[in-house]
Design a protein around this motif. Structure first.
Motif, PDB file in Angstrom:
ATOM      1  N   LYS A  63       0.830  -1.209   0.000  1.00 52.56           N
ATOM      2  CA  LYS A  63       0.000   0.000   0.000  1.00 52.56           C
ATOM      3  C   LYS A  63       0.861   1.254   0.000  1.00 52.56           C
ATOM      4  N   THR A  64       1.951   1.227   0.778  1.00 53.49           N
ATOM      5  CA  THR A  64       2.875   2.363   0.792  1.00 53.49           C
ATOM      6  C   THR A  64       3.460   2.599  -0.590  1.00 53.49           C
ATOM      7  N   GLN A  65       3.787   1.514  -1.268  1.00 52.70           N
ATOM      8  CA  GLN A  65       4.365   1.611  -2.602  1.00 52.70           C
ATOM      9  C   GLN A  65       3.366   2.205  -3.597  1.00 52.70           C
ATOM     10  N   VAL A  66       2.144   1.693  -3.568  1.00 57.10           N
ATOM     11  CA  VAL A  66       1.129   2.186  -4.499  1.00 57.10           C
ATOM     12  C   VAL A  66       0.815   3.656  -4.227  1.00 57.10           C
ATOM     13  N   GLU A  67       0.847   4.037  -2.961  1.00 51.76           N
ATOM     14  CA  GLU A  67       0.496   5.402  -2.565  1.00 51.76           C
ATOM     15  C   GLU A  67       1.700   6.344  -2.579  1.00 51.76           C
ATOM     16  N   ASN A  68       2.731   6.025  -3.364  1.00 51.30           N
ATOM     17  CA  ASN A  68       3.958   6.823  -3.328  1.00 51.30           C
ATOM     18  C   ASN A  68       3.748   8.264  -3.776  1.00 51.30           C
ATOM     19  N   GLY A  69       2.682   8.536  -4.507  1.00 49.80           N
ATOM     20  CA  GLY A  69       2.339   9.910  -4.854  1.00 49.80           C
ATOM     21  C   GLY A  69       3.003  10.475  -6.084  1.00 49.80           C
ATOM     22  N   GLU A  70       3.875   9.697  -6.733  1.00 48.25           N
ATOM     23  CA  GLU A  70       4.596  10.257  -7.883  1.00 48.25           C
ATOM     24  C   GLU A  70       4.738   9.281  -9.037  1.00 48.25           C
ATOM     25  N   PHE A  71       5.060   8.044  -8.747  1.00 50.15           N
ATOM     26  CA  PHE A  71       5.409   7.105  -9.809  1.00 50.15           C
ATOM     27  C   PHE A  71       4.304   6.064 -10.025  1.00 50.15           C
ATOM     28  N   LEU A  72       4.111   5.722 -11.280  1.00 46.24           N
ATOM     29  CA  LEU A  72       3.201   4.657 -11.673  1.00 46.24           C
ATOM     30  C   LEU A  72       3.714   3.330 -11.122  1.00 46.24           C
ATOM     31  N   ILE A  73       2.815   2.386 -10.871  1.00 46.68           N
ATOM     32  CA  ILE A  73       3.252   1.080 -10.386  1.00 46.68           C
ATOM     33  C   ILE A  73       2.996  -0.004 -11.429  1.00 46.68           C
ATOM     34  N   GLU A  74       3.823  -1.049 -11.353  1.00 48.91           N
ATOM     35  CA  GLU A  74       3.561  -2.271 -12.077  1.00 48.91           C
ATOM     36  C   GLU A  74       2.983  -3.263 -11.075  1.00 48.91           C
ATOM     37  N   ALA A  75       1.714  -3.608 -11.243  1.00 51.08           N
ATOM     38  CA  ALA A  75       1.048  -4.551 -10.356  1.00 51.08           C
ATOM     39  C   ALA A  75       1.389  -5.963 -10.789  1.00 51.08           C
ATOM     40  N   ASN A  76       2.017  -6.719  -9.895  1.00 51.54           N
ATOM     41  CA  ASN A  76       2.403  -8.085 -10.220  1.00 51.54           C
ATOM     42  C   ASN A  76       1.526  -9.137  -9.552  1.00 51.54           C
ATOM     43  N   ASP A  77       0.487  -8.681  -8.856  1.00 45.53           N
ATOM     44  CA  ASP A  77      -0.545  -9.596  -8.376  1.00 45.53           C
ATOM     45  C   ASP A  77      -1.835  -8.791  -8.247  1.00 45.53           C
ATOM     46  N   MET A  78      -2.950  -9.511  -8.067  1.00 45.39           N
ATOM     47  CA  MET A  78      -4.239  -8.826  -8.053  1.00 45.39           C
ATOM     48  C   MET A  78      -4.445  -7.975  -6.810  1.00 45.39           C
ATOM     49  N   GLY A  79      -3.665  -8.239  -5.750  1.00 50.72           N
ATOM     50  CA  GLY A  79      -3.747  -7.371  -4.578  1.00 50.72           C
ATOM     51  C   GLY A  79      -3.330  -5.955  -4.916  1.00 50.72           C
TER      52      GLY A  79
END
Length: 288
Positions: A82-98
């Motif tokens: 959650k911290t990673q997804v909410e980083n506020g600047e960079f797009l994420i690569e989701a590697n699982d459905m969570g």
């Protein structure tokens, strides 16, 4: 078609990772993925370190994407996600459905990595409605599958709704397990692994009794023994509508490969494969 440099899948010392990305910053590679995708026990490089590297690469003109873990096993890992997804600047690569669910709940765009089981256009359209901007084709699928799916997803190439990325060079991730095979190989438990995977910068090569290379053990991840090399398929990919060609780092040489995709003779391997792309067994080398 542009070049993407995938996340480092191995446990390398922090100094080597920093040197790797310093060299990447000096190239023309436009897209770089950063992050630990295999095991949360690998703490050489912390999330704050990856953020610093992301800032450095962004300042060098790169598009940076933060890659998430492929297998979430504990509440602490979900909290870190959650911290990673909410980083506020960079797009994420989701590697699982969570990771997909967290991004969706926050209304944030994301990229689907190759470990997410996107096997048909209906699934991809649903993910796109949730915010998916690009997907990396699952490794075991073929060019025929991809051509069909692209025609369904983007019937009008002039107004694309979803970008496409192909894992084109590197050792393929075949499976993830709750058990750590690298630790077991050394007679250690997973909880007491001592991060021994740092001693194997390309994983542990596994051979058959006939001395045929079969797999690579990389912590909880099982990889292909041979590296996939689809560089000679770039024209076909471009004609199909593929947007990015991914190079998965295995050494410093991967930077040269990613920066010079047009040089098909650069760092050729005697032990390469391309079977999945041609709808064959993955370890096959199909003559083209």
């Amino acid at each position: 078609m542009k070049t993407a440099l995938g996340p480092i899948q191995y446990c390398w010392p922090k100094a080597e990772i920093e040197a790797f990305y310093q060299k990447v910053a000096e190239t023309d590679i436009p897209l770089v993925y950063l992050g630990e995708t295999v095991c949360s026990r690998r703490r050489e490089v912390k999330f704050s370190d990856y953020l610093a590297l992301a800032q450095m690469l962004k300042a060098a003109g790169k598009q940076v994407v933060l890659s998430t873990l492929t297998l979430i096993e504990a509440q602490s890992e979900f909290t870190a996600l959650k911290t990673q997804v909410e980083n506020g600047e960079f797009l994420i690569e989701a590697n699982d459905m969570g990771a997909v669910q967290v991004a969706k709940s926050l209304g944030l765009p994301f990229i689907c990595g190759p470990s997410v089981n996107n096997y048909n256009a209906a699934t991809l359209k649903k993910l796109a409605s949730w915010g998916m901007q690009r997907f990396v084709m699952p490794l075991e699928l073929s060019k025929d599958w991809l051509e069909h799916v692209i025609s369904e997803l983007n019937p009008n190439p002039q107004s694309k709704t979803v970008e496409v990325e192909v894992f084109g060079h590197g050792y393929m991730s075949l499976a993830h397990s709750a058990r750590c095979f690298t630790a077991r190989n050394r007679g250690l438990s997973k909880d007491g692994c001592k991060t021994v995977c740092i001693e194997y910068p390309k994983g542990v090569l596994v051979q058959t009794q006939e001395s045929q290379s079969l797999l690579r053990l990389n912590g909880i991840q099982t990889q292909s023994a041979s590296l996939i090399d689809l560089r000679n398929q770039q024209d076909k990919m471009l004609a199909m509508g593929v947007d990015y060609f991914r190079v998965s780092p295995a050494s410093m040489a991967s930077i040269d490969i990613a920066a010079n995709l047009g040089d098909l003779q650069l760092h050729l391997s005697q032990d390469s494969c391309n079977g999945y792309w041609f709808n064959q067994a993955g370890l096959n080398q199909h003559a083209t």
